[in-house]
Motif scaffolding. Structure first.
Motif, PDB file in Angstrom:
ATOM      1  N   UNK A  72       0.849  -1.198   0.000  1.00 49.08           N
ATOM      2  CA  UNK A  72       0.000   0.000   0.000  1.00 49.08           C
ATOM      3  C   UNK A  72       0.880   1.242   0.000  1.00 49.08           C
ATOM      4  N   UNK A  73       0.365   2.306  -0.601  1.00 48.68           N
ATOM      5  CA  UNK A  73       1.167   3.514  -0.717  1.00 48.68           C
ATOM      6  C   UNK A  73       0.310   4.761  -0.536  1.00 48.68           C
ATOM      7  N   UNK A  74       0.929   5.841  -0.098  1.00 51.07           N
ATOM      8  CA  UNK A  74       0.234   7.129  -0.008  1.00 51.07           C
ATOM      9  C   UNK A  74       1.265   8.256   0.045  1.00 51.07           C
ATOM     10  N   UNK A  75       0.883   9.440  -0.439  1.00 49.73           N
ATOM     11  CA  UNK A  75       1.760  10.608  -0.305  1.00 49.73           C
ATOM     12  C   UNK A  75       1.604  11.214   1.098  1.00 49.73           C
TER      13      UNK A  75
ATOM     14  N   UNK B 258       7.051  16.078   7.226  1.00 51.29           N
ATOM     15  CA  UNK B 258       6.993  16.228   8.677  1.00 51.29           C
ATOM     16  C   UNK B 258       6.235  15.072   9.346  1.00 51.29           C
ATOM     17  N   UNK B 259       5.468  14.312   8.539  1.00 50.72           N
ATOM     18  CA  UNK B 259       4.699  13.191   9.079  1.00 50.72           C
ATOM     19  C   UNK B 259       5.484  11.881   9.082  1.00 50.72           C
ATOM     20  N   UNK B 260       6.702  11.905   8.525  1.00 49.79           N
ATOM     21  CA  UNK B 260       7.468  10.678   8.311  1.00 49.79           C
ATOM     22  C   UNK B 260       7.672   9.883   9.599  1.00 49.79           C
TER      23      UNK B 260
ATOM     24  N   UNK C 212       3.372   2.263  11.266  1.00 47.23           N
ATOM     25  CA  UNK C 212       3.222   1.373  10.105  1.00 47.23           C
ATOM     26  C   UNK C 212       4.544   0.663   9.801  1.00 47.23           C
ATOM     27  N   UNK C 213       4.428  -0.478   9.102  1.00 50.44           N
ATOM     28  CA  UNK C 213       5.618  -1.213   8.660  1.00 50.44           C
ATOM     29  C   UNK C 213       6.034  -0.643   7.300  1.00 50.44           C
ATOM     30  N   UNK C 214       6.786   0.473   7.339  1.00 48.29           N
ATOM     31  CA  UNK C 214       7.211   1.145   6.114  1.00 48.29           C
ATOM     32  C   UNK C 214       8.373   0.367   5.498  1.00 48.29           C
ATOM     33  N   UNK C 215       8.228   0.027   4.217  1.00 47.71           N
ATOM     34  CA  UNK C 215       9.309  -0.709   3.561  1.00 47.71           C
ATOM     35  C   UNK C 215      10.123   0.175   2.617  1.00 47.71           C
ATOM     36  N   UNK C 216       9.550   1.295   2.156  1.00 46.62           N
ATOM     37  CA  UNK C 216      10.330   2.184   1.293  1.00 46.62           C
ATOM     38  C   UNK C 216       9.672   3.550   1.230  1.00 46.62           C
ATOM     39  N   UNK C 217      10.455   4.514   0.784  1.00 44.45           N
ATOM     40  CA  UNK C 217       9.953   5.867   0.547  1.00 44.45           C
ATOM     41  C   UNK C 217      10.599   6.388  -0.717  1.00 44.45           C
ATOM     42  N   UNK C 218       9.900   7.222  -1.459  1.00 41.69           N
ATOM     43  CA  UNK C 218      10.489   7.787  -2.657  1.00 41.69           C
ATOM     44  C   UNK C 218       9.769   9.082  -3.031  1.00 41.69           C
ATOM     45  N   UNK C 219      10.495   9.947  -3.709  1.00 41.68           N
ATOM     46  CA  UNK C 219       9.912  11.178  -4.217  1.00 41.68           C
ATOM     47  C   UNK C 219       9.382  10.937  -5.623  1.00 41.68           C
ATOM     48  N   UNK C 220       8.122  11.285  -5.851  1.00 47.48           N
ATOM     49  CA  UNK C 220       7.506  11.216  -7.177  1.00 47.48           C
ATOM     50  C   UNK C 220       6.973  12.607  -7.485  1.00 47.48           C
ATOM     51  N   UNK C 221       7.565  13.237  -8.502  1.00 46.54           N
ATOM     52  CA  UNK C 221       7.210  14.619  -8.857  1.00 46.54           C
ATOM     53  C   UNK C 221       7.236  15.520  -7.622  1.00 46.54           C
ATOM     54  N   UNK C 222       8.315  15.384  -6.856  1.00 45.53           N
ATOM     55  CA  UNK C 222       8.630  16.208  -5.684  1.00 45.53           C
ATOM     56  C   UNK C 222       7.711  15.948  -4.492  1.00 45.53           C
ATOM     57  N   UNK C 223       6.872  14.913  -4.603  1.00 45.46           N
ATOM     58  CA  UNK C 223       6.000  14.569  -3.485  1.00 45.46           C
ATOM     59  C   UNK C 223       6.508  13.277  -2.850  1.00 45.46           C
TER      60      UNK C 223
END
Length: 290
Positions: free
Chosen positions: A230-233, A237-239, A246-257
């Motif tokens: 599952x994914x969401x922008x 500051x909420x990171x 949550x069990x975060x497995x990755x993060x990435x910037x998509x169009x600066x978001x």
């Protein structure tokens, strides 16, 4: 059909560092991807496979022969393409391949000449056979590296981080070449690039801290994550808040978001379903608690 059987392999160095921890793998003809971060133990495993160091316990059988007891059985059938194929002297591609062929024990002149010409043709460097190798582009050097690895008709080829620094066109050309080669021999691709494994390998293993954490066919491993990614922008500051809950497995910037991706059996509030990819398998595997 060639077979490489790794059985309960462990390796502890004299300083007490355990580089390999009880690894077992069965590898046959085709491309096998060994995926893991830097320091995962991939290089230690490769050195043990090729007989440069002896394991502390366990064994490796190549076509039924124990490598520890008879290291020549694999060295005589080995091709190796390191990440950086050394310093190139001011010598032509043909002459350098001919010299390497002599070092590999191909003594008959006509046999060497035939192999060198055939391999230059195979890697699409025939037109550059009289050009000095140190002037080659990155992609040409990698293709030359494949040619030297194939001298002597090896049955097992080990390729270490092969596409680092290649542009997209050279990368595709190089990957097609590896794919063609792997139909008749074992090719072990050691890399930290998920994309290379996804594009090339029918079997794979994920390593970290000296252990094999997952192994299998890429498509099977991806299928296991269906309806669990599952994914969401989010605002940056909420990171930390999401990381705790949550069990975060990755993060990435998509169009600066900033997008975060999580693994969950149920859909988390505010998240959208994402089709699983091999990189999700990789990150989820590395982030699972032991």
């Amino acid at each position: 059909m060639n077979t490489l059987s790794i059985n309960h392999l462990s390796l502890t160095y004299k300083n007490g560092s355990q580089a390999i921890k009880d690894i077992s793998l069965e590898i046959g003809n085709g491309m096998f991807g060994l995926l893991g971060p830097n320091g995962a133990g991939k290089s230690s495993l490769m050195k043990t496979i090729v007989g440069l160091q002896k394991p502390s316990s366990g064994n490796i059988l190549f076509n039924g022969n124990d490598i520890s007891k008879n290291p020549d059985c694999i060295k005589q059938n080995l091709g190796f393409l390191p990440q950086d194929f050394g310093v190139y002297p001011k010598i032509s591609a043909y002459d350098l391949l001919n010299h390497i062929a002599i070092l590999k024990g191909i003594k008959e002149h006509s046999e060497r000449k035939d192999q060198v010409f055939n391999l230059l043709e195979k890697v699409n460097l025939s037109d550059f056979r009289n050009k000095e190798v140190h002037t080659f582009s990155g992609g040409m050097k990698q293709r030359f590296g494949v040619a030297q690895a194939l001298l002597g008709n090896p049955k097992i080829i080990i390729v270490d981080e092969p596409t680092a620094g290649l542009d997209p066109e050279e990368r595709n050309r190089f990957n097609s070449l590896l794919n063609d080669i792997s139909k008749e021999v074992i090719v072990i691709l050691s890399t930290h690039l998920v994309e290379d494994v996804r594009n090339l390998c029918s079997e794979m293993a994920i390593m970290d801290k000296g252990q094999v954490l997952r192994k299998g066919k890429p498509n099977d491993l991806i299928s296991e994550l269906e309806n669990r990614i599952w994914s969401k922008p989010i605002d940056k500051n909420e990171w930390e808040t999401y990381q705790l809950s949550h069990h975060i497995i990755s993060q990435q910037l998509i169009e600066r978001e900033l997008y975060i991706t999580t693994f969950s059996e149920e859909q988390p509030n505010g998240f959208n379903s994402v089709s699983p990819l091999l990189e999700h398998v990789y990150f989820h595997t590395l982030r699972q608690k032991p």
